[in-house]
Design a protein around this motif. Structure first.
Motif, PDB file in Angstrom:
ATOM      1  N   ALA A 149       0.856  -1.180   0.000  1.00  0.00           N
ATOM      2  CA  ALA A 149       0.000   0.000   0.000  1.00  0.00           C
ATOM      3  C   ALA A 149       0.886   1.222   0.000  1.00  0.00           C
ATOM      4  O   ALA A 149       0.934   1.964   0.964  1.00  0.00           O
ATOM      5  N   GLN A 150       1.623   1.399  -1.085  1.00  0.00           N
ATOM      6  CA  GLN A 150       2.545   2.529  -1.152  1.00  0.00           C
ATOM      7  C   GLN A 150       2.132   3.511  -2.225  1.00  0.00           C
ATOM      8  O   GLN A 150       1.387   3.208  -3.139  1.00  0.00           O
ATOM      9  N   LYS A 151       2.709   4.696  -2.066  1.00  0.00           N
ATOM     10  CA  LYS A 151       2.623   5.686  -3.127  1.00  0.00           C
ATOM     11  C   LYS A 151       4.053   5.914  -3.587  1.00  0.00           C
ATOM     12  O   LYS A 151       4.948   6.119  -2.761  1.00  0.00           O
TER      13      LYS A 151
ATOM     14  N   GLN B  21       2.559  11.226  -8.452  1.00  0.00           N
ATOM     15  CA  GLN B  21       2.583  10.187  -7.433  1.00  0.00           C
ATOM     16  C   GLN B  21       1.700   9.022  -7.891  1.00  0.00           C
ATOM     17  O   GLN B  21       0.532   9.225  -8.236  1.00  0.00           O
ATOM     18  N   ILE B  22       2.290   7.840  -7.927  1.00  0.00           N
ATOM     19  CA  ILE B  22       1.565   6.651  -8.376  1.00  0.00           C
ATOM     20  C   ILE B  22       1.090   5.914  -7.134  1.00  0.00           C
ATOM     21  O   ILE B  22       1.895   5.481  -6.308  1.00  0.00           O
ATOM     22  N   ASN B  23      -0.232   5.811  -7.000  1.00  0.00           N
ATOM     23  CA  ASN B  23      -0.826   5.269  -5.772  1.00  0.00           C
ATOM     24  C   ASN B  23      -1.212   3.813  -5.990  1.00  0.00           C
ATOM     25  O   ASN B  23      -2.066   3.501  -6.814  1.00  0.00           O
ATOM     26  N   THR B  24      -0.571   2.923  -5.236  1.00  0.00           N
ATOM     27  CA  THR B  24      -0.861   1.494  -5.402  1.00  0.00           C
ATOM     28  C   THR B  24      -1.760   0.966  -4.289  1.00  0.00           C
ATOM     29  O   THR B  24      -1.926  -0.249  -4.155  1.00  0.00           O
ATOM     30  N   ASP B  25      -2.344   1.871  -3.495  1.00  0.00           N
ATOM     31  CA  ASP B  25      -3.221   1.423  -2.398  1.00  0.00           C
ATOM     32  C   ASP B  25      -4.325   0.505  -2.922  1.00  0.00           C
ATOM     33  O   ASP B  25      -4.946   0.787  -3.949  1.00  0.00           O
ATOM     34  N   GLY B  26      -4.555  -0.580  -2.229  1.00  0.00           N
ATOM     35  CA  GLY B  26      -5.638  -1.477  -2.596  1.00  0.00           C
ATOM     36  C   GLY B  26      -5.367  -2.330  -3.820  1.00  0.00           C
ATOM     37  O   GLY B  26      -6.279  -2.927  -4.376  1.00  0.00           O
ATOM     38  N   THR B  27      -4.114  -2.401  -4.252  1.00  0.00           N
ATOM     39  CA  THR B  27      -3.771  -3.224  -5.420  1.00  0.00           C
ATOM     40  C   THR B  27      -2.657  -4.185  -5.038  1.00  0.00           C
ATOM     41  O   THR B  27      -2.093  -4.105  -3.941  1.00  0.00           O
TER      42      THR B  27
ATOM     43  N   THR C   4      15.320   7.568  -9.421  1.00  0.00           N
ATOM     44  CA  THR C   4      15.113   7.836  -8.000  1.00  0.00           C
ATOM     45  C   THR C   4      13.654   7.529  -7.667  1.00  0.00           C
ATOM     46  O   THR C   4      12.746   8.091  -8.286  1.00  0.00           O
ATOM     47  N   VAL C   5      13.458   6.626  -6.740  1.00  0.00           N
ATOM     48  CA  VAL C   5      12.104   6.219  -6.363  1.00  0.00           C
ATOM     49  C   VAL C   5      11.851   6.669  -4.937  1.00  0.00           C
ATOM     50  O   VAL C   5      12.598   6.309  -4.028  1.00  0.00           O
ATOM     51  N   THR C   6      10.812   7.461  -4.766  1.00  0.00           N
ATOM     52  CA  THR C   6      10.421   7.870  -3.423  1.00  0.00           C
ATOM     53  C   THR C   6       9.160   7.111  -3.041  1.00  0.00           C
ATOM     54  O   THR C   6       8.144   7.204  -3.736  1.00  0.00           O
ATOM     55  N   VAL C   7       9.277   6.333  -1.970  1.00  0.00           N
ATOM     56  CA  VAL C   7       8.159   5.519  -1.508  1.00  0.00           C
ATOM     57  C   VAL C   7       7.595   6.157  -0.248  1.00  0.00           C
ATOM     58  O   VAL C   7       8.342   6.423   0.697  1.00  0.00           O
ATOM     59  N   THR C   8       6.303   6.428  -0.253  1.00  0.00           N
ATOM     60  CA  THR C   8       5.640   6.922   0.970  1.00  0.00           C
ATOM     61  C   THR C   8       4.455   6.021   1.284  1.00  0.00           C
ATOM     62  O   THR C   8       3.895   5.383   0.393  1.00  0.00           O
ATOM     63  N   ASP C   9       4.097   5.986   2.549  1.00  0.00           N
ATOM     64  CA  ASP C   9       2.991   5.110   2.945  1.00  0.00           C
ATOM     65  C   ASP C   9       1.645   5.791   2.735  1.00  0.00           C
ATOM     66  O   ASP C   9       1.574   6.992   2.584  1.00  0.00           O
TER      67      ASP C   9
ATOM     68  N   LYS D 283       9.162  -0.452   2.786  1.00  0.00           N
ATOM     69  CA  LYS D 283       9.606   0.576   3.724  1.00  0.00           C
ATOM     70  C   LYS D 283       9.691   1.927   3.015  1.00  0.00           C
ATOM     71  O   LYS D 283      10.302   2.040   1.955  1.00  0.00           O
ATOM     72  N   ALA D 284       9.075   2.931   3.611  1.00  0.00           N
ATOM     73  CA  ALA D 284       9.125   4.269   3.028  1.00  0.00           C
ATOM     74  C   ALA D 284      10.566   4.755   2.957  1.00  0.00           C
ATOM     75  O   ALA D 284      11.387   4.440   3.811  1.00  0.00           O
ATOM     76  N   GLY D 285      10.867   5.518   1.919  1.00  0.00           N
ATOM     77  CA  GLY D 285      12.218   6.037   1.783  1.00  0.00           C
ATOM     78  C   GLY D 285      12.501   6.421   0.343  1.00  0.00           C
ATOM     79  O   GLY D 285      11.630   6.347  -0.519  1.00  0.00           O
TER      80      GLY D 285
END
Lengths: 242, 237
Positions: free
Chosen positions: A28-30, A109-115, A237-242, A144-146
């Motif tokens: 469930a990351q963005k 921002q690409i939102n993968t929540d619920g997928t 560069t990939v930024t992962v946020t929750d 992990k976010a980062g």
């Protein structure tokens, strides 16, 4: 020194909190993806960045290119790949224009929540080339976010001979010979053709542009002093946020 | 398992000898409960550089097939100049630090892959996997890698590593008489060390006739950039 220490402490506490809060959530990351063109004299056609599931891929080295990948690699046309991604419920974004040497494209921002779209892939054609493309395939998005940095390689789709000729008839059409354009300039004309066929017809690491130093003849319409590249061709560069 | 047994039964009496062979295999299976097992796959990602039969060696840390910045062994020179992995594997087989050594079945052509299964005793926790394979349309280039990450893998884990092209440093890169592959049909092993430096380095790539080295028997398709291949390791047991 004090400031640095404080920063580190804050960061560590933040990391611990993040871990404890989100260790249970799955995929469930963005993600926000930045692609920087590291080549000296090559452009990328509009880059397509996708988060997708494990049953989907844009390309895989060592296997034949799909016709949708071929259209991207030979002419920069990502519509076939986007149709496939839509069908697979993927989340994606694409650039709206060419990416010049040194320049960066940052996706929405690409939102993968619920997928279950936990794999990241991206592609963009390298211009000038016959069927070269910058690619990243099936990189597992960390839970992990980062911020994560990766190198991307130049691939050859294996679908078109690297003749390195400009000015042929509708060269960006899949199956047609020739290079569509040399946006950075410095290209020549009148070449006889650097290759007649691809020996390796699977997606493979691009051997690189050959070029020559004859603007009005020789075997290639590209300039060996301008249009060559070596891997890596892009910084991701990939930024992962929750 | 049940499906497999049925298949053997259905295949009838003619194949009874095969069924026996399969029984023999089950004995091996028991002994392998004390071993970790890995499927190792090497893929050739070059445009036109067939890989010679790959040498795959599992070993503890005191063995190395090659080291960057160090002179190549004669056995590695054989592999890098001639594509023959025999001496490297023979010597590895006599080295007490080597766990297993395997040869690929044959050439791995561009775009193709080959898989080999390797076993490591369960009690061995500190070990590496090393591989080497010649790019046959060169003088002494080889794809090689040594990784200790294999030791950290759990059952079901998989790992991908990029293979870089190394220059063995044992032969001058004339791109002509010293290239044994189909591009030139030249000489394989030659004991003379006449490269610029007699150490293993990252290969600087080939020049080819297409790029102005008129005595080269290579063409534009023989050029390569790193990585030249992919190593995939899956721990299956």
């Amino acid at each position: 020194m004090k400031t640095t220490n404080k920063k580190v402490t804050t960061y560590l506490i933040g990391a611990v909190i993040a871990l404890s809060l989100f260790s249970g959530s799955a995929h469930a990351q963005k993600v926000t993806v930045t692609v920087q063109n590291l080549t000296n004299g090559s452009h990328f056609t509009p880059v397509l960045v996708a988060a997708h599931n494990q049953n989907t891929q844009l390309f895989k080295a060592g296997t034949p290119a799909s016709s949708a990948l071929q259209a991207m690699a030979e002419g920069g046309n990502t519509s076939g790949l986007q149709t496939a991604l839509d069908g697979a419920g993927a989340n994606y974004d694409s650039a709206s224009g060419l990416l010049a040497p040194g320049n960066s494209f940052t996706s929405a921002q690409i939102n993968t929540d619920g997928t279950d779209n936990f794999l990241l892939s991206l592609v963009g054609m390298i211009l000038p080339s016959n069927d070269g493309f910058v690619g990243l395939s099936n990189w597992k998005i960390p839970s992990k976010a980062g911020t994560y940095t990766l190198n991307a390689l130049a691939y050859d789709a294996g679908t078109e001979a690297n003749d390195e000729l400009l000015g042929l008839d509708n060269p960006g059409m899949p199956g047609n010979a020739g290079i569509p354009a040399a946006p950075s300039g410095h290209a020549g004309a009148g070449g006889t053709g650097a290759a007649r066929e691809d020996n390796n017809k699977q997606v493979h690491i691009h051997p690189g542009v050959l070029g020559d130093s004859n603007p009005n003849g020789g075997i290639s319409d590209l300039d060996s002093r301008v249009h060559r590249w070596l891997n890596p061709v892009a910084k991701i560069t990939v930024t992962v946020t929750d | 398992m049940i499906t497999h047994s049925k298949k053997i039964l259905l295949s009838g009496l003619i194949l009874s000898s095969l069924a026996l062979a399969a029984c023999g295999g089950s004995g091996n299976k028991n002994s392998k409960t004390t071993e970790k097992e890995y499927k190792v796959t090497v893929s050739n990602l070059t445009a036109n550089q067939p890989f010679s039969p790959v040498a795959i060696i599992t070993h503890t840390l005191s063995y190395s097939a090659f080291r960057a910045g160090q002179p190549a062994s004669v056995a590695l020179e054989q592999l890098a100049e001639d594509g023959s992995n025999k001496q490297l594997l023979d010597e590895a087989g006599k080295n007490s630090a080597v766990i297993e050594n395997h040869s690929g079945k044959g050439l791995i052509l561009p775009g193709k892959s080959e898989s080999v299964t390797v076993s490591v005793p369960l009690k061995t926790t500190d070990f590496k996997l090393s591989i080497a394979s010649m790019l046959v349309n060169t003088n002494d280039a080889f794809a090689g890698l040594s990784t200790s990450e294999i030791a950290d893998m759990e059952v079901g884990d998989s790992l991908e590593k990029q293979l870089q092209a190394w220059d063995a440093g044992t032969e001058n890169n004339d791109e002509s008489s010293g290239v044994p592959g189909p591009a030139a049909g030249g000489r394989g092993f030659d004991a003379i060390r006449d490269d610029i430096v007699n150490v293993v380095t990252i290969h600087q790539g080939v020049v080819t006739q297409a790029d102005g080295l008129l005595t080269s028997k290579l063409n534009a398709s023989h050029r390569f950039d790193n990585p030249v291949g992919l190593l995939r390791i899956e721990r299956i047991k």
